[in-house]
Enzyme design. Structure first.
Site, PDB file in Angstrom:
ATOM      1  CE  LYS A 217      60.129  60.059  68.665  1.00  0.00           C
ATOM      2  NZ  LYS A 217      59.910  58.654  68.340  1.00  0.00           N
ATOM      3  NE  ARG A 253      54.301  56.790  71.540  1.00  0.00           N
ATOM      4  CZ  ARG A 253      55.007  57.703  72.175  1.00  0.00           C
ATOM      5  NH1 ARG A 253      55.642  58.650  71.502  1.00  0.00           N
ATOM      6  NH2 ARG A 253      55.095  57.697  73.498  1.00  0.00           N
TER       7      ARG A 253
HETATM    8  N1  HH2 Z   1      58.760  57.342  70.759  1.00  0.00           N
HETATM    9  C1  HH2 Z   1      58.872  57.676  72.059  1.00  0.00           C
HETATM   10  C2  HH2 Z   1      58.316  56.848  73.039  1.00  0.00           C
HETATM   11  N2  HH2 Z   1      57.651  55.731  72.715  1.00  0.00           N
HETATM   12  N3  HH2 Z   1      56.812  54.254  71.073  1.00  0.00           N
HETATM   13  C3  HH2 Z   1      56.704  53.901  69.781  1.00  0.00           C
HETATM   14  N4  HH2 Z   1      56.036  52.781  69.450  1.00  0.00           N
HETATM   15  N5  HH2 Z   1      57.243  54.658  68.785  1.00  0.00           N
HETATM   16  C4  HH2 Z   1      57.928  55.804  69.038  1.00  0.00           C
HETATM   17  O1  HH2 Z   1      58.417  56.446  68.075  1.00  0.00           O
HETATM   18  C5  HH2 Z   1      58.079  56.215  70.410  1.00  0.00           C
HETATM   19  C6  HH2 Z   1      57.500  55.383  71.411  1.00  0.00           C
HETATM   20  C7  HH2 Z   1      59.576  58.918  72.439  1.00  0.00           C
HETATM   21  O2  HH2 Z   1      58.705  59.997  72.455  1.00  0.00           O
HETATM   22  P1  HH2 Z   1      57.995  60.576  73.766  1.00  0.00           P
HETATM   23  O3  HH2 Z   1      57.095  59.580  74.392  1.00  0.00           O
HETATM   24  O4  HH2 Z   1      57.327  61.847  73.389  1.00  0.00           O
HETATM   25  O5  HH2 Z   1      59.188  60.943  74.720  1.00  0.00           O
HETATM   26  P2  HH2 Z   1      59.862  60.212  75.973  1.00  0.00           P
HETATM   27  O6  HH2 Z   1      60.327  58.870  75.571  1.00  0.00           O
HETATM   28  O7  HH2 Z   1      60.985  61.150  76.328  1.00  0.00           O
HETATM   29  O8  HH2 Z   1      58.823  60.102  77.056  1.00  0.00           O
END
Ligand code: HH2
Length: 272
Positions: A217, A253
Site C-alpha cells: 500500500k 492479506r
Molecule cells: N485492500 C484492498 C482490497 N480489498 N480487503 C480487505 N479485507 N482488506 C484490505 O485491506 C483490502 C481489501 C486493496 O488492495 P488490492 O486488492 O491489492 O487493490 P485493488 O482494490 O486496487 O484491487
C-alpha cells in the site's frame, strides 16, 4: 458443527490477493486473464496461503465501480477452475457475486463496505454460513482519500467495526464466523494508517480475529520518503505484516505469499 474462523485460520495465516482486474493499484492487470489468475491462485496455495482472495472490482483510491455482470464475468471462470482444490474467498460487496462464488465453493466473503453496499449481502452470508470479513472504510473508493479526518482514528474505527459486527450477528450471521479489518488505506492518511497498525490491540480487543491488508500500500512508499508513492515495496510490506501480527493480527492479506509465509513463520517462532 461448523468450524470457527479462529480454528480455520490459526495466527498467523496468509490470505493471497488475486485481483482479476485490469486496474488494481498493486498488481494492475497481471491476473486479469482467467488463466493467469488461476495459475497465481494455485501457486499462492502451494506457497502456504491459507486462502486466496479473488476480486473482480478494484477499490483503489479514485476507482469507479463495475456492474454485477462484469464482476461475475471476471471472477466466475477463476472460481470454476480452482473451486474445490484451492480455498477461496470472494472480495465483493455484491450479493449476486457472493452467492455465485459461494455456490462455486468460496468459504469467505470479504466485503470492504462491511455490509453497507448491498442490503442483500448479509442474507447470502447467513444462508451459506460463510466466513465474513467486515472492513472499515470512510466514504467510498471514488472520494475516500479526499482529506480524511478523525478525532481519534483508532476508537472511531473500533466503534464502527463493533457496530457492523452487532448488525451482522443481528441479521443471522454467526459471530464466530466473522473477522474484522481496520481497512488500511481506505479513507485514511499515512498517519492514520500507522496509528491503526500501532494500536491494533484496540481492534483485537473487540474479541474477533483481525485481518490486515497493508501489502504494497502507498503509505509504505510514502513513509519511505516518496510523497507521491502509489505503492510500497516488498521489504516494507513484510515489516508491516510482521509488526501487525505482533500487535494481534490473525490474517494477513498479501500479494507476495512465499515471502510473507517465511517472515511470519519466523515471527511466530519468536512469539512462541
Ligand atoms: N485492500 C484492498 C482490497 N480489498 N480487503 C480487505 N479485507 N482488506 C484490505 O485491506 C483490502 C481489501 C486493496 O488492495 P488490492 O486488492 O491489492 O487493490 P485493488 O482494490 O486496487 O484491487
Amino acid at each position: 458443527m461448523s468450524v470457527s474462523i479462529e480454528q480455520r485460520f490459526p495466527r498467523p495465516s496468509v490470505m493471497g490477493v488475486v485481483n482479476v482486474t485490469p486496474d488494481s493499484f498493486s498488481d494492475g492487470g497481471v491476473n486479469y486473464a482467467p488463466e493467469d489468475a488461476v495459475a497465481t491462485a494455485r501457486r499462492m496455495h502451494a506457497e502456504g496461503a491459507a486462502i486466496v482472495d479473488v476480486g473482480g472490482e478494484s477499490t483503489r483510491p479514485g476507482s469507479e465501480g463495475v456492474s454485477v455482470d462484469e464482476e461475475l464475468r471476471r471472477v466466475e471462470p477463476v472460481l470454476e477452475a480452482v473451486g474445490g482444490d484451492v480455498p477461496v474467498s470472494i472480495d465483493t460487496a455484491k450479493a449476486a457475486v457472493a452467492r455465485r462464488a459461494l455456490e462455486l465453493g468460496a468459504e469467505l466473503v470479504n466485503d470492504v463496505t462491511a455490509l453497507r453496499g448491498d442490503p442483500k449481502l448479509v442474507g447470502v452470508v447467513a444462508e451459506h454460513d460463510a466466513y465474513l470479513c467486515l472492513m472499515h472504510m470512510r466514504g467510498e473508493p471514488r472520494t475516500m482519500q479526499v482529506d480524511p479526518k478523525y478525532d481519534d482514528v483508532v476508537s472511531e474505527v473500533a466503534a464502527f467495526l463493533y457496530e457492523r459486527l452487532r448488525f451482522a450477528v443481528g441479521e443471522g450471521v454467526t459471530e464466530d464466523r466473522i473477522c474484522l479489518d481496520p481497512g488500511i488505506g481506505f479513507g485514511k492518511t499515512v498517519e492514520h494508517n500507522f496509528e491503526l497498525l500501532s494500536r491494533l490491540d484496540v481492534i483485537a480487543s473487540l474479541g474477533r480475529p483481525v485481518l490486515v491488508g497493508v501489502s504494497r500500500k502507498s503509505s509504505l512508499g510514502r513513509i519511505l520518503g516518496d510523497p507521491e508513492a502509489k505503492t510500497g515495496p516488498l521489504s516494507a510490506s513484510l515489516a508491516a505484516a510482521v509488526t501487525a501480527y505482533e500487535r494481534g493480527a490473525t490474517i494477513l492479506r498479501v500479494h507476495d505469499v512465499k515471502e510473507h509465509v517465511e517472515a511470519l513463520t519466523v515471527a511466530a517462532a519468536v512469539a512462541r
